[in-house]
Design a protein around this motif. Sequence first.
Motif, PDB file in Angstrom:
ATOM      1  N   VAL A  24      30.918  34.210  37.107  1.00 14.27           N
ATOM      2  CA  VAL A  24      30.574  33.114  38.588  1.00 14.27           C
ATOM      3  C   VAL A  24      31.497  33.621  39.608  1.00 14.27           C
ATOM      4  N   GLU A  25      32.868  33.967  39.260  1.00 15.84           N
ATOM      5  CA  GLU A  25      33.698  34.459  40.077  1.00 15.84           C
ATOM      6  C   GLU A  25      34.737  35.405  39.331  1.00 15.84           C
ATOM      7  N   LEU A  26      35.426  36.256  40.249  1.00 13.15           N
ATOM      8  CA  LEU A  26      36.241  37.163  39.734  1.00 13.15           C
ATOM      9  C   LEU A  26      37.715  36.820  39.589  1.00 13.15           C
ATOM     10  N   ASN A  27      38.139  35.673  40.274  1.00 16.66           N
ATOM     11  CA  ASN A  27      39.509  35.129  40.480  1.00 16.66           C
ATOM     12  C   ASN A  27      40.715  36.079  40.616  1.00 16.66           C
ATOM     13  N   GLY A  28      40.377  37.083  41.076  1.00 17.53           N
ATOM     14  CA  GLY A  28      41.469  38.094  41.633  1.00 17.53           C
ATOM     15  C   GLY A  28      42.079  38.832  40.329  1.00 17.53           C
ATOM     16  N   SER A  29      41.052  38.777  39.165  1.00 17.09           N
ATOM     17  CA  SER A  29      41.392  39.651  38.001  1.00 17.09           C
ATOM     18  C   SER A  29      41.304  41.109  38.173  1.00 17.09           C
ATOM     19  N   LEU A  30      40.530  41.618  39.277  1.00 22.73           N
ATOM     20  CA  LEU A  30      40.221  43.166  39.329  1.00 22.73           C
ATOM     21  C   LEU A  30      41.239  43.777  40.239  1.00 22.73           C
ATOM     22  N   ARG A  31      41.783  42.727  41.169  1.00 24.96           N
ATOM     23  CA  ARG A  31      42.371  43.028  42.412  1.00 24.96           C
ATOM     24  C   ARG A  31      43.544  44.352  42.211  1.00 24.96           C
ATOM     25  N   HIS A  32      44.203  44.126  40.984  1.00 24.05           N
ATOM     26  CA  HIS A  32      45.317  45.208  40.912  1.00 24.05           C
ATOM     27  C   HIS A  32      44.835  46.794  40.323  1.00 24.05           C
ATOM     28  N   LEU A  33      43.361  46.698  39.875  1.00 19.64           N
ATOM     29  CA  LEU A  33      42.822  47.823  39.370  1.00 19.64           C
ATOM     30  C   LEU A  33      42.608  49.005  40.548  1.00 19.64           C
ATOM     31  N   THR A  34      43.454  49.451  40.984  1.00 18.27           N
ATOM     32  CA  THR A  34      43.199  50.214  42.056  1.00 18.27           C
ATOM     33  C   THR A  34      42.826  51.779  41.726  1.00 18.27           C
ATOM     34  N   CYS A  35      42.860  51.906  40.598  1.00 19.93           N
ATOM     35  CA  CYS A  35      42.424  53.390  40.194  1.00 19.93           C
ATOM     36  C   CYS A  35      40.811  53.278  39.644  1.00 19.93           C
ATOM     37  N   ILE A  36      40.034  52.259  39.816  1.00 20.82           N
ATOM     38  CA  ILE A  36      38.794  52.213  39.118  1.00 20.82           C
ATOM     39  C   ILE A  36      37.751  53.426  39.997  1.00 20.82           C
ATOM     40  N   GLN A  70      26.130  36.133  37.932  1.00 20.35           N
ATOM     41  CA  GLN A  70      25.962  35.095  38.914  1.00 20.35           C
ATOM     42  C   GLN A  70      27.262  34.687  39.910  1.00 20.35           C
ATOM     43  N   LEU A  71      27.625  35.795  40.607  1.00 15.65           N
ATOM     44  CA  LEU A  71      28.735  35.722  41.281  1.00 15.65           C
ATOM     45  C   LEU A  71      28.349  34.779  42.632  1.00 15.65           C
ATOM     46  N   VAL A  72      29.234  34.106  42.921  1.00 18.90           N
ATOM     47  CA  VAL A  72      29.176  32.989  43.919  1.00 18.90           C
ATOM     48  C   VAL A  72      29.400  33.399  45.401  1.00 18.90           C
ATOM     49  N   LYS A  73      30.399  34.190  45.586  1.00 20.39           N
ATOM     50  CA  LYS A  73      30.844  34.224  47.079  1.00 20.39           C
ATOM     51  C   LYS A  73      31.055  35.803  47.215  1.00 20.39           C
ATOM     52  N   LEU A  74      30.190  36.258  48.258  1.00 17.36           N
ATOM     53  CA  LEU A  74      30.149  37.637  48.320  1.00 17.36           C
ATOM     54  C   LEU A  74      31.600  38.096  48.852  1.00 17.36           C
ATOM     55  N   THR A  75      31.937  37.311  49.779  1.00 18.52           N
ATOM     56  CA  THR A  75      33.385  37.517  50.526  1.00 18.52           C
ATOM     57  C   THR A  75      34.687  37.740  49.375  1.00 18.52           C
ATOM     58  N   ASP A  76      34.527  36.972  48.363  1.00 16.55           N
ATOM     59  CA  ASP A  76      35.722  36.973  47.417  1.00 16.55           C
ATOM     60  C   ASP A  76      35.469  38.279  46.498  1.00 16.55           C
ATOM     61  N   VAL A  77      34.253  38.789  46.374  1.00 17.42           N
ATOM     62  CA  VAL A  77      33.771  40.080  45.637  1.00 17.42           C
ATOM     63  C   VAL A  77      34.591  40.962  46.437  1.00 17.42           C
ATOM     64  N   VAL A  78      33.879  41.107  47.742  1.00 16.26           N
ATOM     65  CA  VAL A  78      34.662  42.256  48.771  1.00 16.26           C
ATOM     66  C   VAL A  78      36.062  42.467  48.664  1.00 16.26           C
ATOM     67  N   HIS A  79      36.739  41.197  48.644  1.00 16.90           N
ATOM     68  CA  HIS A  79      38.242  40.981  48.774  1.00 16.90           C
ATOM     69  C   HIS A  79      38.815  41.836  47.395  1.00 16.90           C
ATOM     70  N   LEU A 119      23.782  42.945  42.610  1.00 15.96           N
ATOM     71  CA  LEU A 119      24.336  41.730  42.248  1.00 15.96           C
ATOM     72  C   LEU A 119      23.664  40.712  42.669  1.00 15.96           C
ATOM     73  N   SER A 120      23.859  39.728  41.810  1.00 16.17           N
ATOM     74  CA  SER A 120      22.902  38.422  41.881  1.00 16.17           C
ATOM     75  C   SER A 120      23.719  37.246  42.278  1.00 16.17           C
ATOM     76  N   PHE A 121      23.872  36.817  43.655  1.00 17.04           N
ATOM     77  CA  PHE A 121      24.723  35.975  44.041  1.00 17.04           C
ATOM     78  C   PHE A 121      24.246  34.400  44.414  1.00 17.04           C
ATOM     79  N   GLN A 122      24.753  33.553  43.946  1.00 12.00           N
ATOM     80  CA  GLN A 122      23.879  32.143  43.981  1.00 12.00           C
ATOM     81  C   GLN A 122      24.410  31.883  45.326  1.00 12.00           C
ATOM     82  N   TYR A 123      23.270  30.903  46.083  1.00  6.74           N
ATOM     83  CA  TYR A 123      23.370  30.542  47.402  1.00  6.74           C
ATOM     84  C   TYR A 123      23.600  29.108  47.322  1.00  6.74           C
TER      85      TYR A 123
END
Length: 70
Positions: free
Chosen positions: A21-33, A42-51, A66-70
Amino acid sequence: MNCFGSNYQLREVYLQDNMLVELNGSLRHLTCIQVLLLNGNQLVKLTDVVHELRAMQCLKTLSTCLSFQY
């Protein structure tokens, strides 16, 4: 998803079909992906994913189903 904490050099991450439903910052430090698959969640917020993706300078492949819930 705190299992990624010490795996900061991961190049490919496959998280499709996990009902996330959300990523909670868990991928933010993975800069080599280079490959990140998030389709089928079922990711809720597109802006959070982009961040989350902002620091991924090497990202070449991102799933576009991506399947976003609105």
